[in-house]
Design a protein around this motif. Structure first.
Motif, PDB file in Angstrom:
ATOM      1  N   SER A  91       0.850  -1.191   0.000  1.00 42.54           N
ATOM      2  CA  SER A  91       0.000   0.000   0.000  1.00 42.54           C
ATOM      3  C   SER A  91       0.878   1.230   0.000  1.00 42.54           C
ATOM      4  CB  SER A  91      -0.888   0.024   1.247  1.00 42.54           C
ATOM      5  OG  SER A  91      -1.760  -1.070   1.231  1.00 42.54           O
ATOM      6  N   LEU A  92       0.293   2.370  -0.348  1.00 39.54           N
ATOM      7  CA  LEU A  92       0.933   3.669  -0.141  1.00 39.54           C
ATOM      8  C   LEU A  92      -0.088   4.512   0.614  1.00 39.54           C
ATOM      9  CD1 LEU A  92       2.291   2.645  -3.016  1.00 39.54           C
ATOM     10  CD2 LEU A  92       3.071   5.014  -3.116  1.00 39.54           C
ATOM     11  N   LYS A  93      -0.168   4.281   1.937  1.00 42.48           N
ATOM     12  CA  LYS A  93      -1.300   4.823   2.676  1.00 42.48           C
ATOM     13  C   LYS A  93      -1.289   6.340   2.802  1.00 42.48           C
ATOM     14  CE  LYS A  93       0.675   3.947   7.247  1.00 42.48           C
ATOM     15  NZ  LYS A  93       0.428   3.417   8.574  1.00 42.48           N
ATOM     16  N   TYR A  94      -0.119   6.976   2.581  1.00 41.69           N
ATOM     17  CA  TYR A  94      -0.079   8.434   2.724  1.00 41.69           C
ATOM     18  C   TYR A  94      -0.379   9.164   1.419  1.00 41.69           C
ATOM     19  CZ  TYR A  94       2.030   7.269   7.175  1.00 41.69           C
ATOM     20  OH  TYR A  94       2.260   6.756   8.422  1.00 41.69           O
ATOM     21  N   VAL A  95      -0.553   8.401   0.328  1.00 42.02           N
ATOM     22  CA  VAL A  95      -0.841   9.032  -0.965  1.00 42.02           C
ATOM     23  C   VAL A  95      -2.278   8.707  -1.352  1.00 42.02           C
ATOM     24  CG1 VAL A  95      -0.122   9.221  -3.372  1.00 42.02           C
ATOM     25  CG2 VAL A  95       1.567   8.684  -1.617  1.00 42.02           C
ATOM     26  N   LYS A  96      -3.025   9.745  -1.763  1.00 49.88           N
ATOM     27  CA  LYS A  96      -4.397   9.523  -2.209  1.00 49.88           C
ATOM     28  C   LYS A  96      -4.421   9.546  -3.731  1.00 49.88           C
ATOM     29  CE  LYS A  96      -6.424  11.742   1.842  1.00 49.88           C
ATOM     30  NZ  LYS A  96      -5.190  12.372   2.372  1.00 49.88           N
ATOM     31  N   PHE A  97      -5.432   8.904  -4.307  1.00 47.63           N
ATOM     32  CA  PHE A  97      -5.525   8.902  -5.766  1.00 47.63           C
ATOM     33  C   PHE A  97      -5.596  10.326  -6.302  1.00 47.63           C
ATOM     34  CE2 PHE A  97      -6.574   4.427  -5.204  1.00 47.63           C
ATOM     35  CZ  PHE A  97      -5.872   3.865  -6.263  1.00 47.63           C
ATOM     36  N   GLY A  98      -6.341  11.160  -5.583  1.00 52.13           N
ATOM     37  CA  GLY A  98      -6.462  12.552  -6.014  1.00 52.13           C
ATOM     38  C   GLY A  98      -5.122  13.279  -6.049  1.00 52.13           C
ATOM     39  N   ASP A  99      -4.181  12.851  -5.166  1.00 52.43           N
ATOM     40  CA  ASP A  99      -2.856  13.487  -5.120  1.00 52.43           C
ATOM     41  C   ASP A  99      -2.090  13.304  -6.423  1.00 52.43           C
ATOM     42  OD1 ASP A  99      -3.375  14.146  -2.497  1.00 52.43           O
ATOM     43  OD2 ASP A  99      -2.258  12.453  -1.658  1.00 52.43           O
ATOM     44  N   LEU A 100      -2.487  12.293  -7.213  1.00 53.16           N
ATOM     45  CA  LEU A 100      -1.751  12.017  -8.448  1.00 53.16           C
ATOM     46  C   LEU A 100      -1.849  13.189  -9.420  1.00 53.16           C
ATOM     47  CD1 LEU A 100      -2.598   8.241  -8.964  1.00 53.16           C
ATOM     48  CD2 LEU A 100      -0.545   9.244  -7.988  1.00 53.16           C
ATOM     49  N   ALA A 101      -2.801  14.083  -9.180  1.00 49.78           N
ATOM     50  CA  ALA A 101      -2.847  15.324  -9.967  1.00 49.78           C
ATOM     51  C   ALA A 101      -1.535  16.081  -9.792  1.00 49.78           C
ATOM     52  CB  ALA A 101      -4.027  16.182  -9.532  1.00 49.78           C
ATOM     53  N   GLY A 102      -0.861  15.864  -8.671  1.00 45.21           N
ATOM     54  CA  GLY A 102       0.413  16.526  -8.386  1.00 45.21           C
ATOM     55  C   GLY A 102       1.522  16.113  -9.336  1.00 45.21           C
ATOM     56  N   ILE A 103       1.377  14.954 -10.022  1.00 44.29           N
ATOM     57  CA  ILE A 103       2.368  14.609 -11.049  1.00 44.29           C
ATOM     58  C   ILE A 103       1.759  14.814 -12.436  1.00 44.29           C
ATOM     59  CG2 ILE A 103       3.858  13.078  -9.703  1.00 44.29           C
ATOM     60  CD1 ILE A 103       2.245  10.705 -10.789  1.00 44.29           C
ATOM     61  N   GLY A 104       0.781  15.703 -12.484  1.00 42.76           N
ATOM     62  CA  GLY A 104       0.223  16.120 -13.766  1.00 42.76           C
ATOM     63  C   GLY A 104      -0.765  15.151 -14.379  1.00 42.76           C
ATOM     64  N   MET A 105      -1.313  14.252 -13.595  1.00 37.56           N
ATOM     65  CA  MET A 105      -2.285  13.307 -14.154  1.00 37.56           C
ATOM     66  C   MET A 105      -3.653  13.972 -14.282  1.00 37.56           C
ATOM     67  SD  MET A 105      -1.976   9.450 -12.818  1.00 37.56           S
ATOM     68  CE  MET A 105      -0.703   8.343 -13.397  1.00 37.56           C
ATOM     69  N   SER A 106      -4.282  13.759 -15.424  1.00 35.18           N
ATOM     70  CA  SER A 106      -5.616  14.321 -15.620  1.00 35.18           C
ATOM     71  C   SER A 106      -6.624  13.478 -14.842  1.00 35.18           C
ATOM     72  CB  SER A 106      -5.966  14.297 -17.103  1.00 35.18           C
ATOM     73  OG  SER A 106      -5.975  12.960 -17.551  1.00 35.18           O
ATOM     74  N   PRO A 107      -7.789  14.061 -14.476  1.00 38.24           N
ATOM     75  CA  PRO A 107      -8.808  13.293 -13.758  1.00 38.24           C
ATOM     76  C   PRO A 107      -9.201  12.015 -14.508  1.00 38.24           C
ATOM     77  CG  PRO A 107      -9.369  15.608 -13.771  1.00 38.24           C
ATOM     78  CD  PRO A 107      -8.162  15.460 -14.644  1.00 38.24           C
ATOM     79  N   GLU A 108      -9.231  12.083 -15.843  1.00 33.11           N
ATOM     80  CA  GLU A 108      -9.616  10.893 -16.621  1.00 33.11           C
ATOM     81  C   GLU A 108      -8.586   9.791 -16.431  1.00 33.11           C
ATOM     82  OE1 GLU A 108      -9.252  14.034 -18.437  1.00 33.11           O
ATOM     83  OE2 GLU A 108     -11.244  14.428 -17.587  1.00 33.11           O
ATOM     84  N   LYS A 109      -7.319  10.223 -16.472  1.00 32.33           N
ATOM     85  CA  LYS A 109      -6.220   9.256 -16.314  1.00 32.33           C
ATOM     86  C   LYS A 109      -6.298   8.587 -14.939  1.00 32.33           C
ATOM     87  CE  LYS A 109      -2.321   7.489 -17.895  1.00 32.33           C
ATOM     88  NZ  LYS A 109      -1.065   8.180 -18.134  1.00 32.33           N
ATOM     89  N   ILE A 110      -6.523   9.429 -13.910  1.00 31.98           N
ATOM     90  CA  ILE A 110      -6.621   8.881 -12.555  1.00 31.98           C
ATOM     91  C   ILE A 110      -7.796   7.914 -12.487  1.00 31.98           C
ATOM     92  CG2 ILE A 110      -6.966   9.437 -10.114  1.00 31.98           C
ATOM     93  CD1 ILE A 110      -5.663  12.164 -10.684  1.00 31.98           C
ATOM     94  N   GLN A 111      -8.914   8.332 -13.103  1.00 26.40           N
ATOM     95  CA  GLN A 111     -10.120   7.495 -13.145  1.00 26.40           C
ATOM     96  C   GLN A 111      -9.794   6.099 -13.678  1.00 26.40           C
ATOM     97  OE1 GLN A 111     -13.192   9.023 -12.150  1.00 26.40           O
ATOM     98  NE2 GLN A 111     -13.782   6.872 -11.949  1.00 26.40           N
ATOM     99  N   SER A 112      -8.922   6.063 -14.710  1.00 24.72           N
ATOM    100  CA  SER A 112      -8.611   4.777 -15.338  1.00 24.72           C
ATOM    101  C   SER A 112      -7.830   3.865 -14.400  1.00 24.72           C
ATOM    102  CB  SER A 112      -7.836   5.001 -16.633  1.00 24.72           C
ATOM    103  OG  SER A 112      -6.523   5.434 -16.334  1.00 24.72           O
ATOM    104  N   LEU A 113      -7.179   4.456 -13.362  1.00 27.41           N
ATOM    105  CA  LEU A 113      -6.404   3.630 -12.424  1.00 27.41           C
ATOM    106  C   LEU A 113      -7.276   3.050 -11.317  1.00 27.41           C
ATOM    107  CD1 LEU A 113      -3.248   5.893 -11.919  1.00 27.41           C
ATOM    108  CD2 LEU A 113      -3.402   3.819 -13.287  1.00 27.41           C
ATOM    109  N   LEU A 114      -8.463   3.667 -11.118  1.00 27.09           N
ATOM    110  CA  LEU A 114      -9.318   3.254 -10.005  1.00 27.09           C
ATOM    111  C   LEU A 114      -9.989   1.927 -10.313  1.00 27.09           C
ATOM    112  CD1 LEU A 114     -11.088   6.663  -9.278  1.00 27.09           C
ATOM    113  CD2 LEU A 114      -9.145   5.674  -8.075  1.00 27.09           C
ATOM    114  N   THR A 115     -10.099   1.065  -9.311  1.00 24.63           N
ATOM    115  CA  THR A 115     -10.892  -0.157  -9.479  1.00 24.63           C
ATOM    116  C   THR A 115     -12.265   0.118  -8.890  1.00 24.63           C
ATOM    117  OG1 THR A 115      -8.809  -1.276  -9.056  1.00 24.63           O
ATOM    118  CG2 THR A 115     -10.741  -2.661  -9.325  1.00 24.63           C
TER     119      THR A 115
END
Lengths: 432, 219
Positions: B57-81
């Motif tokens: 796990s990476l318990k201190y990182v949230k999926f939403g935080d991935l915007a911090g490395i320039g990920m678009s919401p759609e891209k993040i969405q694709s990583l979610l199960t």
């Protein structure tokens, strides 16, 4: 308006008198080098630690289950939490670095000698308080090094004859370091800095009573003193600028340097890390602890390695003024001491076996040996100076100062501290 | 001035000895440079979420935080199960299953690069030290008997092959992402640091000039 307000205050509180006495007319020897700036730097960094610490305490949770997470909360979610935390963690190292230089300067120039013994002793108490505060603060992140460091250091008290176990249990609030230990360390870590401030006030009041030392070790006459403000305010501010460049380089570009990697693993009472190395500022004392084969002996040696400093004003029996400047024998001792402390510090980073163990023991022996040599060397210097006179440079300076004193109408620097207008001007050029 | 340089040299030697001490642990770590561009971090994030998150796990990182490395919401969405944006990057495999497979809970990876000495090199070396021993099992040169399987199949690739280079690149990207995850504010910190240091240098020069001016009057 300003004058009126000031007048109103002065009627009720000696504001102008204090400013005059402690700043604008406080006499400071004009021959001070930048080594004399470190006392001011220490006060500055104490302020940094205090302010950053209070802000950290607003977000930190002193609870064994929450502490580690709350640090990451500060690092990730609190606005500029990373900056506050890195200022505080780097500040601890900076504080010790500054204080060690401050102490080294005192040793080198013999500033602990009469009439500054009380400053020396209050300074030593401040060092002990500071070490306690740092040690307790180090438990708070609740990482592996925090936990096992506290476990090892508290267990040292177990070597106390008869009451050892009881004392350790009382310190920890349990049989092992745990939640009770964390909360009490947090409470004390918050309390001790304020006691340190009180200690600093005593230290500075003593300083302003006896006045600062100077490289020569000879008390200078009024003519060779200049007011603290503006000369030393601006000099210390420049020193602060240089210090901040170094300090901020670490804060912004290498804050991890001062955070042991094992401390980024949450505390695990069931899993002891391979080797526990204390923070760099404890290393020399840690080596002394390890070098004595007997546990109780090691603890006593470690405590003595700090307390022995208190004896310096008695151990130094020379009547030649000051420290290393006019005293070649003393100078050798001081340099040997500095090198020895660095060797002890290096050995502390190595596992206690083989060559490093032997080097550590020799260095420990040298550490205490130098203190024992001091009375012999200094009385030897004393005899020599009675026979052959003082070094010519010291002789000349004392003669000059005496002549200056005879010419001076105001020959008692310590009374009133006022520098009459005439005298004050004489050392200024082109100043109307 | 000469004395100042001597002192600086002494300080440098001490600082160096500190880091030298920290280094000589275990087998030599591979020296690699990591790509800190956002594209490398994004590729790394995909590997970490797709592969590592099966057990870690990476318990201190949230999926939403991935915007911090320039990920678009759609891209993040694709990583979610079946997680939400506000959820931390937790392993979806139940803890009991993971504990049964490995005998212990696989460590959290949020701080892994700072939890080991020379962490990025350590993780890279660990993942590229898998080999197949004579009994036909995978083992690891850096960490003999490690419980973690060779998930990226490094040990299956031939030395010098294109496949191996590809796996190595994938590991480098994953490490780049973990470096970001351990300290998401590091870029901001260094950027701010440049301004702070430049400001301090200018300030210190001015203070020095003021000091010289004030002290000119002193004999």
């Amino acid at each position: 308006m300003f004058k009126k307000t000031l007048g109103w205050i002065d009627e009720r509180f000696p504001l102008t008198v204090i400013v005059k006495h402690e700043l604008t007319e406080y006499p400071v020897p004009k021959n001070l080098t930048y080594w004399w700036s470190f006392g001011f730097l220490a006060i500055f960094i104490l302020g940094v630690q205090l302010v950053s610490g209070i802000f950290l305490a607003m977000h930190y949770k002193p609870d064994a289950l929450l502490a580690f997470d709350s640090i990451q909360h500060i690092m990730r979610n609190v606005n500029y939490g990373w900056l506050i935390r890195y200022l505080h963690s780097t500040g601890a190292s900076a504080f010790f670095a500054v204080i060690f230089i401050h102490i080294a300067r005192t040793l080198y120039y013999g500033s602990y000698r009469r009439p500054r013994e009380l400053m020396w002793w209050t300074g030593l108490v401040l060092l002990l308080l500071m070490m306690t505060t740092a040690f307790m603060g180090y438990l708070l992140p609740w990482g592996q090094t925090s936990y096992w460091g506290a476990q090892v250091i508290t267990s040292l008290f177990g070597t106390t004859p008869f009451y050892g176990e009881d004392i350790v249990r009382w310190l920890r609030g349990g049989y092992v370091v745990g939640d009770a230990t964390l909360t009490r360390f947090f409470a004390l870590h918050y309390l001790l800095p304020f006691i340190i401030i009180a200690g600093v006030v005593i230290h500075v009041v003593a300083l302003h009573w006896v006045k600062g030392s100077n490289p020569s070790g000879i008390t200078l006459t009024a003519g060779d003193n200049i007011p603290f403000h503006p000369y030393f305010t601006i000099k210390d501010l420049f020193g602060l600028g240089v210090f901040l460049i170094v300090f901020c380089s670490f804060v912004f570009f290498g804050p991890e340097f001062f955070i042991e990697s094992a401390n980024n693993i949450p505390a695990d009472p069931l899993h002891t890390p391979q080797h526990i190395v204390p923070e760099w500022y404890f290393l020399p004392f840690y080596t002394i602890l390890r070098s004595i084969p007997d546990a109780l002996g090691g603890v006593i040696a470690m405590i003595m390695s700090l307390l022995v400093f208190a004896a310096l004003p008695w151990l130094d029996r020379s009547s030649v003024p000051g420290g290393a400047l006019y005293r070649p024998g003393y100078r050798i001792l001081v340099y040997l001491f500095f090198i020895d402390v660095l060797v002890l510090g290096y050995v502390g980073t190595q596992p206690p076996e083989g060559v490093s163990m032997v080097v550590g023991r020799v260095a420990t022996f040298v550490y205490f040996g130098l203190f024992l040599l001091l009375p012999i060397v200094s009385s030897g210097e004393d005899r020599r100076s009675r026979r052959a006179g003082l070094p010519s440079a010291a002789e000349r300076l004392i003669r000059e100062e005496q002549e200056e004193l005879l010419r001076s109408q105001h020959n008692q620097r310590r009374e009133g501290d006022k520098m009459p207008e005439k005298r004050k001007r004489s050392h200024l050029r082109g100043h109307k | 001035m000469v004395r100042l340089w001597v002192w600086l040299a002494v300080v440098m030697v001490i600082l160096n000895s500190h880091s030298a001490v920290a280094d000589n642990d275990g087998i030599a770590l591979k020296k690699v440079d990591f790509d800190t561009t956002i594209t490398a971090r994004q590729r790394g994030a995909e590997t970490v979420v797709g592969v590592c998150l099966m057990c870690h796990s990476l318990k201190y990182v949230k999926f939403g935080d991935l915007a911090g490395i320039g990920m678009s919401p759609e891209k993040i969405q694709s990583l979610l199960t079946d997680q939400q944006f506000a959820d931390p990057l937790l392993s979806l495999t139940p803890l009991a299953v993971r504990k049964e497979s490995f005998g212990t809970e696989p460590p959290d990876l949020s701080l892994m690069v700072v939890a080991r000495k020379r962490g990025p090199q350590y993780i890279y070396t660990l993942l590229t030290s898998f080999y197949i021993d004579e009994t036909g099992r995978t083992n690891n040169y850096l960490f003999p008997g490690v419980k973690m399987p060779d998930m990226l199949g490094y040990s299956l690739t031939a030395e010098g092959s294109a496949e191996r280079a590809q796996v190595e690149a994938q590991i480098r990207d994953a490490v780049s992402f973990l470096m970001w995850a351990a300290d998401p504010n590091a870029d901001e910190r260094r950027e701010m640091g440049v301004y702070v240091i430049v400001y301090l240098i200018v300030l210190t020069i001015l203070l020095y000039l003021m000091k010289r001016r004030a002290w000119r009057r002193v004999r």
